[in-house]
Every structure is written in C-alpha cells, then in structure tokens.
Design a protein around this motif. Structure first.
Motif, mmCIF file in Angstrom:
data_model
loop_
_atom_site.group_PDB
_atom_site.id
_atom_site.type_symbol
_atom_site.label_atom_id
_atom_site.label_comp_id
_atom_site.label_asym_id
_atom_site.label_seq_id
_atom_site.Cartn_x
_atom_site.Cartn_y
_atom_site.Cartn_z
ATOM 1 N N GLY A 162 0.824 -1.198 0.000
ATOM 2 C CA GLY A 162 0.000 0.000 0.000
ATOM 3 C C GLY A 162 0.862 1.253 0.000
ATOM 4 N N ARG A 163 0.347 2.329 -0.597
ATOM 5 C CA ARG A 163 1.127 3.564 -0.721
ATOM 6 C C ARG A 163 0.415 4.768 -0.112
ATOM 7 N NH1 ARG A 163 1.397 5.501 -5.233
ATOM 8 N NH2 ARG A 163 0.068 4.193 -6.521
ATOM 9 N N ASN A 164 -0.640 4.533 0.646
ATOM 10 C CA ASN A 164 -1.385 5.657 1.210
ATOM 11 C C ASN A 164 -1.722 5.346 2.667
ATOM 12 O OD1 ASN A 164 -3.081 7.740 1.892
ATOM 13 N ND2 ASN A 164 -4.500 7.471 0.183
ATOM 14 N N PHE B 100 -4.572 -2.796 5.908
ATOM 15 C CA PHE B 100 -5.250 -3.998 5.415
ATOM 16 C C PHE B 100 -4.450 -4.619 4.266
ATOM 17 C CE2 PHE B 100 -8.836 -2.142 7.591
ATOM 18 C CZ PHE B 100 -9.574 -3.233 8.017
ATOM 19 N N THR B 101 -4.494 -5.949 4.181
ATOM 20 C CA THR B 101 -3.879 -6.674 3.077
ATOM 21 C C THR B 101 -4.953 -7.472 2.355
ATOM 22 O OG1 THR B 101 -1.769 -6.859 4.257
ATOM 23 C CG2 THR B 101 -2.141 -8.388 2.423
ATOM 24 N N THR C 129 -5.541 -2.697 -11.298
ATOM 25 C CA THR C 129 -6.335 -2.919 -10.084
ATOM 26 C C THR C 129 -5.442 -2.898 -8.857
ATOM 27 O OG1 THR C 129 -7.966 -4.228 -11.285
ATOM 28 C CG2 THR C 129 -7.894 -4.519 -8.909
ATOM 29 N N ALA C 130 -4.278 -3.557 -8.939
ATOM 30 C CA ALA C 130 -3.346 -3.555 -7.814
ATOM 31 C C ALA C 130 -2.839 -2.152 -7.525
ATOM 32 C CB ALA C 130 -2.182 -4.500 -8.108
ATOM 33 N N ALA D 230 -3.327 -0.072 -4.080
ATOM 34 C CA ALA D 230 -2.195 0.520 -3.366
ATOM 35 C C ALA D 230 -2.436 1.999 -3.083
ATOM 36 C CB ALA D 230 -0.912 0.332 -4.164
ATOM 37 N N ALA D 231 -3.016 2.708 -4.064
ATOM 38 C CA ALA D 231 -3.301 4.136 -3.886
ATOM 39 C C ALA D 231 -4.341 4.369 -2.800
ATOM 40 C CB ALA D 231 -3.763 4.738 -5.210
#
Length: 267
Positions: free
Chosen positions: A61-63, A71-72, A89-90, A94-95
C-alpha cells in the motif's frame, strides 16, 4: 426422441473431455518483473501442497491515510488472462492504502501445472500461507477479494480460514448454474468441477460485500444477487447498473471504493 438422446450424449462426452478448456482461459506467458510496473512491488513465490512453485506479485500500500491502510488483500482473479491484466487494479488498491497479493493460478502467468477446482484452491491456500509468513501483514486485517471464478476460490478458502472480510465481484451461485445459462443442453452432472459459492457463503459468518453489474451476460445478475441473499453477514450489496462482466469499471473505482467501505466497517 433418439436424436435428442444422441445429442445429449454427444454433448456430455464433449463436456467431459473439454470442459476445463471452457472454464479456464489462462494466458500462460510470464509477466514482466512486478517492480517495472508497480512501485515497490515484489515478485514472490508461492509453494503449493502438491509441490508447485507459483509466481505472484506482492504490492504494498502507498497511502497510510487511505481507507485500506493496514489492510492486506488476497486477490483471486477470474478465469482469464494473468496477473499482468490486474496490474492497474493492484495500483488502484495501493493508492487506497491496501497491500495486495496478486495471485496467478497454476497454468497462468508462466506457472507450472494445469488448473482445476482442487488445484486453484490449493493455490489459494499457498497464497494465504505466504501472507501468514510476512511480518508486514496483520492477520486480523486480511481481506479476500474474488473476481468471478475467484469468488468460488476465496469462498472455499474462507470456509477453512475465515478472513476479516471478503468482497465477491460478480459471483455465481455454482458452476453448474453458469453452465446451464450458457449451454442449455449440456448435462451438468458430467462436470468435474463444481465451484459451489452460494451454499458455502450461507455457512460463513464472515462480513461480505457483493458487487455485480446488472447487465452481466457471463454471470447473470440474478446469480450474484442470490449469493448476496445467502450471506449471513452482508455488509453491502453494490449493483452497478448497466455494466457488463468485463467493463473497465468492474475492475476499477466502484469496486475499490466498495472494498474501502468494507474496510471502514471492520475498523
């Protein structure tokens, strides 16, 4: 009468011999390295209980302030293509803060083996085992995300190892019902793979969101609605009006936002 019987018998033999070629439509070509497409993404290997080594991507994740922070997501794709087709989608996940394990089944994306119901469920177990070994994955904030056929995969996995929550995008009730929708003369008793979804969902206490397009010609909306109806703990039913099974929005913002709302409901 005899002609009709012959037709049914011939159809049954054809389905028995070729059915998995109709169910599984893999792109067997190996995708490029994950990091060339997705910042910080890792190429990882999943080891199945029957000894296969499967390539997958882990996308962090990047946010940290997004709805998916901490969460994963274990993302089980539908029956076509490979993980390269889910790269956007990934990236969108991540965003929104979600980390994602993007799975490719056996026979997909350069992976060895041939897909079957038993096989792809083994692959999902291997994915879960991999995530369980990562220090940066909170087991109490693990979500399953299934697309179409992947809904059957994560539902079976949830029956063994319940996640914090689960999103089902375009689920069918069971494989036989989809087969009857597309091939009315085919005797479904010859199916090797069953992929029961609605019956399994009805036994789960997992919080579930169901998303589907109302104009879906591949998995009829009525089947997805029946899966939602069967859920004991339905968080949200998201009907995307006028959308088909593979319309871009079915892989984008409406689904990502629904997953974010599911994460918020679980906090």
């Amino acid at each position: 009468m005899r002609i009709a019987l012959v037709v049914v018998l011939v159809a049954g033999v054809a389905v028995w011999a070729l059915q998995r070629r109709l169910i599984f439509l893999p792109d067997a070509s190996p995708p490029p390295a994950a990091a060339t497409l997705l910042p910080g993404a890792e190429d990882v290997v999943l080891t199945t209980s029957d000894g296969l080594e499967l390539g997958a991507w882990f996308v962090p994740g990047r946010n940290p302030s997004g709805p998916g922070a901490d969460f994963t997501v274990l993302l089980a794709p539908g029956n076509g293509g490979n993980r390269l087709g889910r790269a956007q989608t990934a990236a969108d996940l991540a965003a929104s803060g979600f980390s994602t394990l993007l799975v490719d089944y056996r026979g997909y994306g350069g992976n060895p083996g041939r897909p079957s119901e038993d096989g792809v469920i083994r692959d999902a177990r291997a994915a879960l085992q991999y995530l369980s070994g990562r220090d940066d994955v909170d087991p109490d904030r693990l979500l399953y995300f299934g697309e179409s056929l992947g809904c059957a995969v994560v539902t079976a996995l949830a029956a063994e190892s319940p996640p914090a929550g689960m999103l089902l995008r375009s689920p069918f009730t069971d494989l036989g019902s989809v087969a009857r929708h597309h091939y009315r003369i085919v005797p479904t008793f010859v199916l090797k793979d069953r992929f029961e979804v609605a019956g399994t969902v009805a036994q789960l206490d997992v919080p579930i969101t169901v998303v589907y397009g109302t104009s879906d010609s591949i998995v009829p909306a009525q089947q997805s609605a029946a899966v939602a109806d069967s859920a004991r703990n339905l968080v949200e039913r998201v009907e995307l009006h006028g959308l088909e099974h593979n319309d871009p929005a079915m892989f984008g913002t409406p689904v990502i936002d629904a997953l974010g709302r599911l994460a918020d409901a679980l906090r």
